[in-house]
Design an enzyme around this catalytic site. Sequence first.
Site, PDB file in Angstrom:
ATOM      1  CG  ASN A  60    -103.253  94.550   5.432  1.00  0.00           C
ATOM      2  OD1 ASN A  60    -102.353  94.816   6.070  1.00  0.00           O
ATOM      3  ND2 ASN A  60    -103.828  93.234   5.665  1.00  0.00           N
ATOM      4  CB  THR A  73    -107.343 101.692   4.141  1.00  0.00           C
ATOM      5  OG1 THR A  73    -109.052 101.599   3.501  1.00  0.00           O
ATOM      6  CG2 THR A  73    -106.808 102.522   3.314  1.00  0.00           C
ATOM      7  CG  LEU A  80    -100.752  90.393  14.595  1.00  0.00           C
ATOM      8  CD1 LEU A  80     -99.862  89.167  13.637  1.00  0.00           C
ATOM      9  CD2 LEU A  80    -101.100  89.738  16.007  1.00  0.00           C
ATOM     10  N   PRO A  95    -110.745  83.757   4.019  1.00  0.00           N
ATOM     11  CG  PRO A  95    -111.054  81.470   3.218  1.00  0.00           C
ATOM     12  CD  PRO A  95    -111.110  82.400   4.407  1.00  0.00           C
ATOM     13  CG  PHE A 118    -102.292 103.160   1.905  1.00  0.00           C
ATOM     14  CD1 PHE A 118    -103.450 103.011   1.433  1.00  0.00           C
ATOM     15  CD2 PHE A 118    -101.466 104.368   1.925  1.00  0.00           C
ATOM     16  CE1 PHE A 118    -104.074 104.192   0.971  1.00  0.00           C
ATOM     17  CE2 PHE A 118    -102.424 105.653   1.368  1.00  0.00           C
ATOM     18  CZ  PHE A 118    -103.547 105.286   1.012  1.00  0.00           C
ATOM     19  CD  GLN A 163    -102.820  87.129  -4.559  1.00  0.00           C
ATOM     20  OE1 GLN A 163    -101.751  87.467  -4.742  1.00  0.00           O
ATOM     21  NE2 GLN A 163    -103.459  86.048  -4.773  1.00  0.00           N
ATOM     22  NE  ARG A 170    -103.508  76.774  13.974  1.00  0.00           N
ATOM     23  CZ  ARG A 170    -103.724  77.573  12.888  1.00  0.00           C
ATOM     24  NH1 ARG A 170    -104.938  77.819  12.337  1.00  0.00           N
ATOM     25  NH2 ARG A 170    -102.692  78.296  12.156  1.00  0.00           N
ATOM     26  CB  CYS A 197    -103.295  89.434   5.143  1.00  0.00           C
ATOM     27  SG  CYS A 197    -104.154  88.518   6.470  1.00  0.00           S
TER      28      CYS A 197
HETATM   29  N1  LIG Z   1    -102.112  86.217   9.802  1.00  0.00           N
HETATM   30  C1  LIG Z   1    -102.058  87.377  10.171  1.00  0.00           C
HETATM   31  O1  LIG Z   1    -100.985  87.986  10.539  1.00  0.00           O
HETATM   32  C2  LIG Z   1    -102.935  88.380  10.426  1.00  0.00           C
HETATM   33  C3  LIG Z   1    -104.298  88.017  10.071  1.00  0.00           C
HETATM   34  N2  LIG Z   1    -105.600  88.914  10.033  1.00  0.00           N
HETATM   35  C4  LIG Z   1    -106.615  88.381   9.854  1.00  0.00           C
HETATM   36  O2  LIG Z   1    -107.213  87.589  11.010  1.00  0.00           O
HETATM   37  C5  LIG Z   1    -107.977  86.464  10.715  1.00  0.00           C
HETATM   38  C6  LIG Z   1    -107.423  85.192  10.970  1.00  0.00           C
HETATM   39  O3  LIG Z   1    -106.097  85.141  10.388  1.00  0.00           O
HETATM   40  P1  LIG Z   1    -105.228  83.917  10.586  1.00  0.00           P
HETATM   41  O4  LIG Z   1    -105.104  83.752  12.318  1.00  0.00           O
HETATM   42  O5  LIG Z   1    -104.120  84.099  10.006  1.00  0.00           O
HETATM   43  O6  LIG Z   1    -105.992  82.472  10.245  1.00  0.00           O
HETATM   44  P2  LIG Z   1    -105.692  80.919  10.783  1.00  0.00           P
HETATM   45  O7  LIG Z   1    -106.286  80.233   9.534  1.00  0.00           O
HETATM   46  O8  LIG Z   1    -104.283  81.000  11.053  1.00  0.00           O
HETATM   47  O9  LIG Z   1    -106.537  80.709  12.100  1.00  0.00           O
HETATM   48  C7  LIG Z   1    -108.118  80.588  12.014  1.00  0.00           C
HETATM   49  C8  LIG Z   1    -108.594  79.525  13.008  1.00  0.00           C
HETATM   50  O10 LIG Z   1    -110.001  79.643  13.070  1.00  0.00           O
HETATM   51  C9  LIG Z   1    -110.429  78.480  12.904  1.00  0.00           C
HETATM   52  N3  LIG Z   1    -111.899  78.522  12.757  1.00  0.00           N
HETATM   53  C10 LIG Z   1    -112.437  78.538  11.367  1.00  0.00           C
HETATM   54  N4  LIG Z   1    -113.847  78.371  11.497  1.00  0.00           N
HETATM   55  C11 LIG Z   1    -114.271  78.242  12.857  1.00  0.00           C
HETATM   56  C12 LIG Z   1    -115.463  78.277  13.464  1.00  0.00           C
HETATM   57  N5  LIG Z   1    -116.483  78.026  13.100  1.00  0.00           N
HETATM   58  N6  LIG Z   1    -115.180  77.769  14.800  1.00  0.00           N
HETATM   59  C13 LIG Z   1    -114.131  77.706  15.468  1.00  0.00           C
HETATM   60  N7  LIG Z   1    -112.752  77.780  14.882  1.00  0.00           N
HETATM   61  C14 LIG Z   1    -112.793  78.083  13.564  1.00  0.00           C
HETATM   62  C15 LIG Z   1    -109.513  77.438  12.280  1.00  0.00           C
HETATM   63  O11 LIG Z   1    -109.635  76.101  12.635  1.00  0.00           O
HETATM   64  C16 LIG Z   1    -108.259  78.137  12.168  1.00  0.00           C
HETATM   65  O12 LIG Z   1    -107.435  77.434  13.398  1.00  0.00           O
HETATM   66  C17 LIG Z   1    -108.050  86.801   9.087  1.00  0.00           C
HETATM   67  O13 LIG Z   1    -109.218  87.337   8.830  1.00  0.00           O
HETATM   68  C18 LIG Z   1    -106.974  87.409   8.682  1.00  0.00           C
HETATM   69  O14 LIG Z   1    -107.431  88.367   7.629  1.00  0.00           O
HETATM   70  C19 LIG Z   1    -105.289  90.123  10.426  1.00  0.00           C
HETATM   71  C20 LIG Z   1    -104.196  90.427  10.794  1.00  0.00           C
HETATM   72  C21 LIG Z   1    -102.837  89.808  10.738  1.00  0.00           C
HETATM   73  O1  LIG Z   2    -103.331  91.801   7.934  1.00  0.00           O
HETATM   74  C1  LIG Z   2    -102.181  91.006   8.070  1.00  0.00           C
HETATM   75  O2  LIG Z   2    -102.181  89.739   7.699  1.00  0.00           O
HETATM   76  C2  LIG Z   2    -100.955  91.823   8.244  1.00  0.00           C
HETATM   77  O3  LIG Z   2    -100.517  91.895   6.973  1.00  0.00           O
HETATM   78  C3  LIG Z   2     -99.029  92.438   7.054  1.00  0.00           C
HETATM   79  O4  LIG Z   2     -98.025  91.665   7.808  1.00  0.00           O
HETATM   80  P1  LIG Z   2     -97.627  90.174   7.196  1.00  0.00           P
HETATM   81  O5  LIG Z   2     -98.189  90.042   5.945  1.00  0.00           O
HETATM   82  O6  LIG Z   2     -97.455  89.457   8.648  1.00  0.00           O
HETATM   83  O7  LIG Z   2     -95.941  90.847   7.241  1.00  0.00           O
HETATM   84  P2  LIG Z   2     -95.327  92.074   6.511  1.00  0.00           P
HETATM   85  O8  LIG Z   2     -94.095  92.326   7.348  1.00  0.00           O
HETATM   86  O9  LIG Z   2     -96.478  93.210   6.262  1.00  0.00           O
HETATM   87  O10 LIG Z   2     -94.865  91.414   4.991  1.00  0.00           O
HETATM   88  C4  LIG Z   2     -95.793  91.117   4.012  1.00  0.00           C
HETATM   89  C5  LIG Z   2     -94.857  90.725   2.830  1.00  0.00           C
HETATM   90  O11 LIG Z   2     -94.186  91.718   2.362  1.00  0.00           O
HETATM   91  C6  LIG Z   2     -92.824  91.457   2.114  1.00  0.00           C
HETATM   92  N1  LIG Z   2     -91.980  92.923   2.064  1.00  0.00           N
HETATM   93  C7  LIG Z   2     -92.433  93.594   3.394  1.00  0.00           C
HETATM   94  C8  LIG Z   2     -91.904  94.848   3.399  1.00  0.00           C
HETATM   95  C9  LIG Z   2     -90.784  95.214   2.313  1.00  0.00           C
HETATM   96  O12 LIG Z   2     -90.013  96.384   2.414  1.00  0.00           O
HETATM   97  N2  LIG Z   2     -90.679  94.664   1.067  1.00  0.00           N
HETATM   98  C10 LIG Z   2     -91.200  93.313   1.102  1.00  0.00           C
HETATM   99  O13 LIG Z   2     -91.015  92.350   0.049  1.00  0.00           O
HETATM  100  C11 LIG Z   2     -92.482  90.552   3.162  1.00  0.00           C
HETATM  101  O14 LIG Z   2     -91.270  89.822   2.970  1.00  0.00           O
HETATM  102  C12 LIG Z   2     -93.673  89.771   3.051  1.00  0.00           C
HETATM  103  O15 LIG Z   2     -93.553  88.584   2.141  1.00  0.00           O
HETATM  104  C13 LIG Z   2     -99.004  93.776   7.731  1.00  0.00           C
HETATM  105  O16 LIG Z   2     -97.778  94.194   7.884  1.00  0.00           O
HETATM  106  C14 LIG Z   2     -99.709  93.693   9.173  1.00  0.00           C
HETATM  107  O17 LIG Z   2     -99.955  95.236   9.538  1.00  0.00           O
HETATM  108  C15 LIG Z   2    -101.002  93.207   9.048  1.00  0.00           C
HETATM  109  O18 LIG Z   2    -101.708  93.125  10.258  1.00  0.00           O
END
Ligand SMILES: NC(=O)C1=CN([C@@H]2O[C@H](COP(=O)(O)OP(=O)(O)OC[C@H]3O[C@@H](n4cnc5c(N)ncnc54)[C@H](O)[C@@H]3O)[C@@H](O)[C@H]2O)C=CC1
Ligand SMILES: O=C(O)[C@H]1O[C@H](OP(=O)(O)OP(=O)(O)OC[C@H]2O[C@@H](n3ccc(=O)[nH]c3=O)[C@H](O)[C@@H]2O)[C@H](O)[C@@H](O)[C@@H]1O
Length: 463
Positions: free
Chosen positions: A225, A223, A164, A94, A227, A279, A40, A277
């Site tokens: 997420n 909360t 985001l 996770p 909602f 679920q 990565r 996220c």
């Molecule tokens: N994906 C999204 O849109 C959002 C995710 N979150 C939260 O942010 C957090 C991260 O999510 P993602 O970025 O999607 O996960 P991700 O799985 O894409 O990235 C996490 C990274 O952390 C690395 N990692 C794990 N343990 C490590 C360690 N001990 N040292 C160094 N690297 C390590 C992994 O190798 C991986 O590349 C989660 O808690 C998620 O719930 C929050 C908002 C949006």
């Molecule tokens: O914590 C997180 O990971 C993020 O989870 C969501 O973001 P994300 O999962 O990236 O995308 P969304 O746009 O929220 O969509 C989530 C799922 O709901 C579905 N969705 C969304 C909106 C809608 O009206 N209908 C619907 O079926 C989307 O297709 C998708 O499968 C939240 O929107 C972010 O604010 C949050 O930071």
Amino acid sequence: MVVRNICCIGAGYVGGPTMAVIAYKCPDIKVTVVDVNEARIKAWNDEDISNIPIYEPGLEDIVAEARDRNLFFSTDIEKAIDEAEMIFISVNTPTKTYGLGKGKAADLKYIELCARQIASVAKTDKIVVEKSTLPVRTAEAIKSILDNTGNGVKFHILSNPEFLAEGTAVQDLLNPDRVLIGGETNEDGFVAINALVDVYANWVGRDKILTTNVWSSELSKLTANAFLAQRVSSINAISALCEQTGADVNEVSKAIGMDSRIGSKFLKASVGFGGSCFQKDILNLVYIAKSYGLNEVADYWEQVIKMNDYQKRRFASNIVKTLYNTVSGKKIVFLGWAFKKDTNDTRESAAIYVADDLLNEEANIAVYDPKVEKEIVYRDIDNLNTRTSELNRKHIEVVNDPYEACKDAYAIAVLTEWDEFKTYDWQRIYDKMKKPAFVFDGRNIIDGEKLREIGFVFRRIGN
Ligand SMILES: NC(=O)C1=CN([C@@H]2O[C@H](COP(=O)(O)OP(=O)(O)OC[C@H]3O[C@@H](n4cnc5c(N)ncnc54)[C@H](O)[C@@H]3O)[C@@H](O)[C@H]2O)C=CC1
Ligand SMILES: O=C(O)[C@H]1O[C@H](OP(=O)(O)OP(=O)(O)OC[C@H]2O[C@@H](n3ccc(=O)[nH]c3=O)[C@H](O)[C@@H]2O)[C@H](O)[C@@H](O)[C@@H]1O
């Protein structure tokens, strides 16, 4: 306190884009993103900017500008921790797959590893920022590890959850609705909070930077997420009723969304929400509520997940029922595999579960997604452990050309709302398919009238 050196542990969907934007907007701050995943990090450093590991509109430009100026990607975690004044933890959290809380609680082992590593390396005071989504009161555990295993230096813990959404990450980071920072309500806590406020204030209005106590901040993320997901499950529940009554869910969404108290966003009926996220975070909320004996609260939120599972199953079974109760040996094309458009992320995508149900009915599936690679599709379906990998490969093909995919297909299912699907030459597709040719729009994006005129049997959610 003025922060000049930031480290972020975790170069994933959150760590990568978030730190890229901080570096882009704060040229005076050195930002190093570290990860244990060498592949990565290598991809983040790839000379060809189009090879960075995460697809997000606008991200390549931001990374191209900041990388090697004040944005660095590295596997040297200890060095980055040592040098930083502020350390973001942005690793994955996770759902636990073993032991106590299996299937519900967040697995915090990666968080704990980070805390222990920070404690062992740090020789100067550090501000440790929870960027990952965490159960309420995790900061307590992190503090305990840091204080009990550290080298006697001071640690301040902040909670700064990320809001985001994938597919719009860069825009969300550049123009957030709000930035939330939770910290300890004492003098040291305020110093730490202000240090982080000053980082964001480089591009976010101070009126949008909200500071709270740590627990409110942690719980606000779960909360928010819950909602958002609840709105999707609510409209999806109504979509099932629409299909029985002659009401149209698009019209219902519009009608209720114009009520300013309800609002129009997040009311699109779909095949079900996916993503890493929603679920996971609701299951976590349910687990926390139960752990405090709040069973009614837990049951209330669990229903959001149950409704989502129902919606995915309902979509698959509608396909089977409509195709004369059998899809055995029939080719069904999936347009889309990602959990939403404009991302290559497939985690918990509804497509995976719909595919699994149809494979149980012995269908053959051809998947086309503009951004998802073949091996990811197979990995996703193999991860369900429903059948052997060989069987999955025998019954799923992943194709690069949507028109070729449709040759001799009995049905097309739209699983992701990619814009390009709207612009296809549907006559050309129709001509290649078996008749009657069915389209099941799980995203309500295709012009059904046009398709019916061509001759398709067209079905969509909530109509
Ligand atoms: N994906 C999204 O849109 C959002 C995710 N979150 C939260 O942010 C957090 C991260 O999510 P993602 O970025 O999607 O996960 P991700 O799985 O894409 O990235 C996490 C990274 O952390 C690395 N990692 C794990 N343990 C490590 C360690 N001990 N040292 C160094 N690297 C390590 C992994 O190798 C991986 O590349 C989660 O808690 C998620 O719930 C929050 C908002 C949006
Ligand atoms: O914590 C997180 O990971 C993020 O989870 C969501 O973001 P994300 O999962 O990236 O995308 P969304 O746009 O929220 O969509 C989530 C799922 O709901 C579905 N969705 C969304 C909106 C809608 O009206 N209908 C619907 O079926 C989307 O297709 C998708 O499968 C939240 O929107 C972010 O604010 C949050 O930071």
